[in-house]
Write a protein that holds these residues in place. Structure first.
Motif, PDB file in Angstrom:
ATOM      1  N   GLN A 196      -4.900 -20.394 -75.369  1.00  0.00           N
ATOM      2  CA  GLN A 196      -3.905 -20.903 -74.438  1.00  0.00           C
ATOM      3  C   GLN A 196      -4.576 -21.072 -73.085  1.00  0.00           C
ATOM      4  OE1 GLN A 196      -0.236 -18.727 -74.249  1.00  0.00           O
ATOM      5  NE2 GLN A 196       0.077 -18.749 -76.460  1.00  0.00           N
ATOM      6  N   VAL A 217      -5.142 -24.728 -79.909  1.00  0.00           N
ATOM      7  CA  VAL A 217      -5.163 -24.752 -78.444  1.00  0.00           C
ATOM      8  C   VAL A 217      -3.848 -25.308 -77.941  1.00  0.00           C
ATOM      9  CG1 VAL A 217      -6.303 -27.014 -78.450  1.00  0.00           C
ATOM     10  CG2 VAL A 217      -6.408 -25.572 -76.403  1.00  0.00           C
ATOM     11  N   ASP A 218      -3.397 -24.735 -76.821  1.00  0.00           N
ATOM     12  CA  ASP A 218      -2.144 -25.153 -76.202  1.00  0.00           C
ATOM     13  C   ASP A 218      -2.277 -24.901 -74.701  1.00  0.00           C
ATOM     14  OD1 ASP A 218       0.867 -25.881 -76.561  1.00  0.00           O
ATOM     15  OD2 ASP A 218       0.879 -24.100 -75.288  1.00  0.00           O
ATOM     16  N   GLY A 219      -1.749 -25.808 -73.866  1.00  0.00           N
ATOM     17  CA  GLY A 219      -1.793 -25.561 -72.429  1.00  0.00           C
ATOM     18  C   GLY A 219      -1.907 -26.832 -71.625  1.00  0.00           C
ATOM     19  N   GLN A 220      -2.368 -26.695 -70.375  1.00  0.00           N
ATOM     20  CA  GLN A 220      -2.397 -27.837 -69.468  1.00  0.00           C
ATOM     21  C   GLN A 220      -3.413 -27.612 -68.352  1.00  0.00           C
ATOM     22  OE1 GLN A 220       1.336 -28.273 -67.407  1.00  0.00           O
ATOM     23  NE2 GLN A 220       1.339 -26.183 -66.630  1.00  0.00           N
ATOM     24  N   SER A 229      -6.608 -28.491 -67.663  1.00  0.00           N
ATOM     25  CA  SER A 229      -7.940 -27.946 -67.904  1.00  0.00           C
ATOM     26  C   SER A 229      -8.975 -29.051 -68.034  1.00  0.00           C
ATOM     27  CB  SER A 229      -7.930 -27.070 -69.160  1.00  0.00           C
ATOM     28  OG  SER A 229      -7.041 -25.978 -68.989  1.00  0.00           O
ATOM     29  N   CYS A 251       0.088 -28.336 -77.813  1.00  0.00           N
ATOM     30  CA  CYS A 251       0.006 -29.595 -77.085  1.00  0.00           C
ATOM     31  C   CYS A 251      -0.778 -29.343 -75.806  1.00  0.00           C
ATOM     32  CB  CYS A 251       1.396 -30.131 -76.761  1.00  0.00           C
ATOM     33  SG  CYS A 251       1.395 -31.681 -75.814  1.00  0.00           S
ATOM     34  N   VAL A 252      -1.673 -30.241 -75.477  1.00  0.00           N
ATOM     35  CA  VAL A 252      -2.463 -30.131 -74.254  1.00  0.00           C
ATOM     36  C   VAL A 252      -2.061 -31.272 -73.327  1.00  0.00           C
ATOM     37  CG1 VAL A 252      -4.771 -30.082 -73.266  1.00  0.00           C
ATOM     38  CG2 VAL A 252      -4.361 -29.072 -75.507  1.00  0.00           C
ATOM     39  N   LYS A 253      -1.715 -30.925 -72.084  1.00  0.00           N
ATOM     40  CA  LYS A 253      -1.226 -31.911 -71.122  1.00  0.00           C
ATOM     41  C   LYS A 253      -2.085 -31.926 -69.870  1.00  0.00           C
ATOM     42  CE  LYS A 253       2.778 -29.880 -71.122  1.00  0.00           C
ATOM     43  NZ  LYS A 253       4.197 -29.540 -70.827  1.00  0.00           N
ATOM     44  N   SER A 263      -5.008 -32.946 -68.850  1.00  0.00           N
ATOM     45  CA  SER A 263      -6.333 -32.344 -68.947  1.00  0.00           C
ATOM     46  C   SER A 263      -7.399 -33.411 -69.122  1.00  0.00           C
ATOM     47  CB  SER A 263      -6.379 -31.342 -70.116  1.00  0.00           C
ATOM     48  OG  SER A 263      -5.495 -30.259 -69.896  1.00  0.00           O
ATOM     49  N   HIS A 310      -1.586 -34.566 -77.376  1.00  0.00           N
ATOM     50  CA  HIS A 310      -1.912 -34.437 -75.961  1.00  0.00           C
ATOM     51  C   HIS A 310      -1.149 -35.501 -75.183  1.00  0.00           C
ATOM     52  CE1 HIS A 310      -4.962 -36.908 -78.028  1.00  0.00           C
ATOM     53  NE2 HIS A 310      -4.922 -37.680 -76.952  1.00  0.00           N
ATOM     54  N   CYS A 334      -3.563 -37.166 -70.454  1.00  0.00           N
ATOM     55  CA  CYS A 334      -4.934 -36.662 -70.394  1.00  0.00           C
ATOM     56  C   CYS A 334      -5.926 -37.786 -70.096  1.00  0.00           C
ATOM     57  CB  CYS A 334      -5.299 -35.968 -71.706  1.00  0.00           C
ATOM     58  SG  CYS A 334      -4.321 -34.482 -72.028  1.00  0.00           S
TER      59      CYS A 334
END
Length: 777
Positions: free
Chosen positions: A647, A662-665, A667, A682-684, A686, A698, A701
């Motif tokens: 995370q 993986v998850d987060g924002q 980065s 979900c990655v936001k 980044s 995502h 990004c």
């Protein structure tokens, strides 16, 4: 309104409280009065809050724009400190509108950065009319030799005989005149023209480490070439590990002076200019950068407004009036200086963090100085990510409502911290070890009383949680002789599962590194933390030295030191002596890294890793064709196995990752990110490399294939380490969380600061003047 409130029950006559304690069950009246007291306390707290909301210094954050409306202040966005300061100083700035002092004060208020405003027209060369000559201070034209750094060379010529003077060329305190530059203004590039106003900004914050041990120090006898030359020298390296480092000066700007105190050459938080460190040159002013402070007993802490470098020397060595100073290149100081070092002379190399003392006697002066020298030094960094001497809270909320065993540590050395960690396996209450100073502590777990062993390696065995922290305003250094290992004392016994479920280790404000000569770290793959059989491991504002710093090697300039993993935790949880312990250990340990700097993290998929406003350094910068792993599995081949559940919330990664999910924002992954379970999370907002990434869903990004990225420095220990350059893609700087920058320093909201400056300059800069922002650091 600030008097302490006594509970209603405590205001009753004592006889009633005594009788209440004799009842069965006891304290019935206290419970009843407590219910009534909650109502009155709530009313009192509400009235007090309403009173505080009348003042910008104490009101709630949501009230700031409402108070600003009363002054007609247009609304800004950013961190609450900036918004509060903007409203608080509105009247102050409006009374001084159009002056340089107002521009500098406004810049500092909106950013917290040191600022220096320069009218370009004052630095422009011009040809004099022969009938109306206007010679500046310093002599008659056409030839004038410079003896100061204040006046501009406008009717004469700059001397080339003073290299110290020339070192200020094209800087914020450039004393020379320039020809007109008609190109359009651009951030970071000063343009000298009549309407231009250059605003120089120092974005790096100055952190002063108080009363620390030199990383390396030695006394030696030398052969003086002539009378007055030093017969003995003391060589000291400032960095706690003896690495090269850039020395900074402290920011000493008095914002409340009337008129405001304009930023001065010798009071800005930037690298110390060697030209100002010499006593015997026209441009020298070493007293503004370095001080010699004699002491007996214990050195005193630096006071507010102290200079960047303070040398604490033991009595009865000469005091500050007896020393002279010299800025010098001390790369090869064993071979001596040219000219030779004089007695009572101190040579300082601000680019490498080296100090050389010239003395008259080895046994009587040099040796006592080497044994008692302490240094308070200043360095620059982007923000409070990693171990820094910052203000810290007394205790976190989860520790406030329980009894703890507090062990204070001071004095440095190899015994103080060792003794504070003794008998951890016999404690029934959480243990808090607080280090009271910024000294260097050598820790050998093998010498800790009550330590255990795992696979023949020393281990700290715990029966309760452990919290190791730096005191407020301090940054202690812990030099490990062998890796840290944490495990429960009992895993298989009755009640062990309940103890383990609440077992936590927290490291706060500590700079952890390793002994370069210790056998425990002979293997370059040995991590600083090798076992974490806990419910939770927290790193808060901590540095796990990743290595890779600049190596001062005259034979191989520009070489980096070896890198060192930060954590190595496998699915067996380190229980190598008894496999039954691995089966009985039913936790999925959380590893939380908050505002910290660490090296490579090797963790298997039984661990959960959380990275918040942190930097993971595996030594691979942008464009590296063969990047190293920054986060990967600890067991097996990292190219085939998968690492922990990840995370992220504001993270910069110098290396590639291979994780379970993986998850987060917010980065930045400079290199490949691979998630085994790419249907989860979900990655936001980044940044990804775009080179073979295996990503979950995502949103918002960027990819390196369509956006450029650049850092000020990617080597640990250099100023600007991990700082995004302004020439990076604007989307990278503006489309992260909260519409600010991506990466580990996004929480500083620096992009908002740039925008707020431009908004306010429209109001406070006179018509026709064009401001050009020039970041110095």
């Amino acid at each position: 309104m600030s008097t302490p409130r006594r509970p209603l029950y405590q205001q009753l006559p004592e006889i009633y409280r005594i009788k209440d304690g004799e009842q069965r069950p006891a304290h019935q009246l206290e419970a009843y009065m407590g219910i009534l007291d909650e109502v009155m306390a709530g009313v009192r707290d509400n009235i007090e809050a309403l009173y505080h909301d009348f003042f910008i210094e104490t009101c709630d954050d949501w009230l700031i724009p409402y108070l600003g409306d009363l002054l007609g202040v247009s609304h800004l966005a950013g961190d609450p400190w900036t918004l509060r300061a903007d409203v608080a100083r509105t009247v102050f700035h409006r009374r001084r509108k159009g002056t340089l002092g107002a521009i500098e004060s406004l810049s500092y208020t909106l950013t917290g950065w040191a600022a220096h405003a320069v009218e370009s027209r004052e630095r422009m060369a011009w040809n004099q009319h022969l009938n109306h000559q206007r010679p500046d201070a310093g002599g008659q034209p056409p030839l004038r030799l410079r003896t100061d750094i204040v006046s501009q060379v406008r009717g004469g010529m700059a001397t080339l005989r003073d290299p110290a003077q020339l070192s200020f060329l094209n800087g914020p305190f450039d004393p020379f005149a320039h020809v007109a530059d008609v190109k359009p203004g651009q951030i970071g590039v000063p343009r000298y023209n009549l309407p231009n106003l250059g605003v120089y900004l120092w974005r790096l914050k100055d952190f002063q480490v108080p009363v620390a041990d030199p990383g390396s120090i030695e006394a030696a006898a030398v052969v003086p070439a002539q009378a007055g030359d030093a017969a003995a020298v003391v060589r000291a390296i400032v960095h706690p590990q003896g690495d090269p480092m850039t020395l900074f000066n402290t920011h000493r700007y008095r914002a409340d002076d009337d008129p405001p105190d304009l930023s001065h050459t010798d009071a800005v938080p930037g690298p110390m200019p060697w030209a100002r460190l010499s006593s015997d040159t026209p441009t020298g002013n070493p007293q503004a950068y370095v001080a010699v402070a004699p002491y007996t007993g214990t050195p005193g802490q630096p006071s507010a407004g102290a200079v960047g470098l303070i040398l604490h020397v033991p009595e009865p060595l000469p005091d500050t009036a007896g020393w002279t100073f010299r800025g010098a290149n001390l790369c090869a100081w064993e071979e001596g200086l040219r000219p030779a070092l004089r007695e009572r002379e101190i040579a300082i190399d601000p680019e490498r963090g080296r100090v050389l003392f010239g003395l008259s006697d080895l046994a009587g002066e040099a040796t006592p100085l080497a044994e008692g020298l302490r240094i308070s030094y200043t360095y620059g960094f982007s923000g409070p990510s990693g171990a820094h001497p910052i203000v810290r809270n007394a205790t976190p909320s989860e520790w406030q409502n329980q009894a703890v065993v507090l062990r204070n540590v001071s004095g440095g050395g190899a015994t103080a911290l060792r003794d504070a960690l003794a008998d951890l396996g016999t404690q029934t209450q959480p243990v808090v070890v607080e280090i009271q100073d910024s000294r260097t502590y050598t820790l050998d777990i093998d010498d800790v009383v009550g330590h255990g062993t795992e696979g023949g390696a020393p281990t700290l065995t715990l029966t309760t949680s452990l919290w190791m922290r730096a005191a407020s305003g301090q940054r202690p250094v812990i030099r490990l002789v062998n890796p840290l290992r944490f495990r429960p004392l009992d895993v298989l016994g009755a009640g062990a599962a309940e103890v383990i479920a609440n077992l936590m280790v927290r490291l706060e404000g500590l700079y952890l590194t390793w002994d370069r000569e210790a056998a425990g770290f002979a293997d370059p793959n040995e991590a600083l933390i090798q076992q974490a059989a806990l419910n939770r491991l927290e790193l808060d504002g901590t540095t796990l030295d990743p290595g890779g710093a600049w190596q001062l090697d005259p034979l191989s300039p520009g070489v980096r030191q070896a890198l060192r993993p930060a954590l190595h935790v496998a699915n067996d949880f380190g229980f190598v002596d008894d496999p039954n312990e691995t089966d009985a250990f039913d936790q999925q340990p959380w590893i939380v890294i908050h505002r910290s700097i660490v090296g490579r993290v090797e963790a298997d998929d039984e661990y959960q890793l959380e990275l918040i406003d942190s930097l993971i350094d595996a030594g691979s910068a942008e464009g590296d064709p063969a990047p190293e792993f920054a986060v990967c599995a600890a067991s097996g081949d990292p190219l085939l196995e998968w690492g922990p559940t990840l995370q992220v919330a504001g993270m910069t990664c110098f290396g590639r990752m291979r994780v379970h999910s993986v998850d987060g924002q917010g980065s930045i992954w400079l290199h490949r990110l691979e998630a085994h379970d790419n249907q989860r999370g979900c990655v936001k907002f980044s940044f990804f490399s775009g080179d073979g990434d295996r990503l979950p869903p995502h949103h918002g990004c960027l990819f390196a294939t369509s956006a450029s990225i650049s850092f000020t420095a990617t080597w640990f220990g250099l100023p600007g380490y991990g700082q995004l350059r302004l020439r990076s893609d604007r989307r990278l700087l503006e489309q992260g969380p909260n519409n600010d920058a991506m990466g580990c320093f996004g929480y500083l909201l620096n992009t908002h600061k740039w925008k707020n400056l431009n908004i306010r300059y429209r109001e406070f800069v006179p018509v026709g003047i064009r401001t050009i922002l020039v970041p110095v650091t």
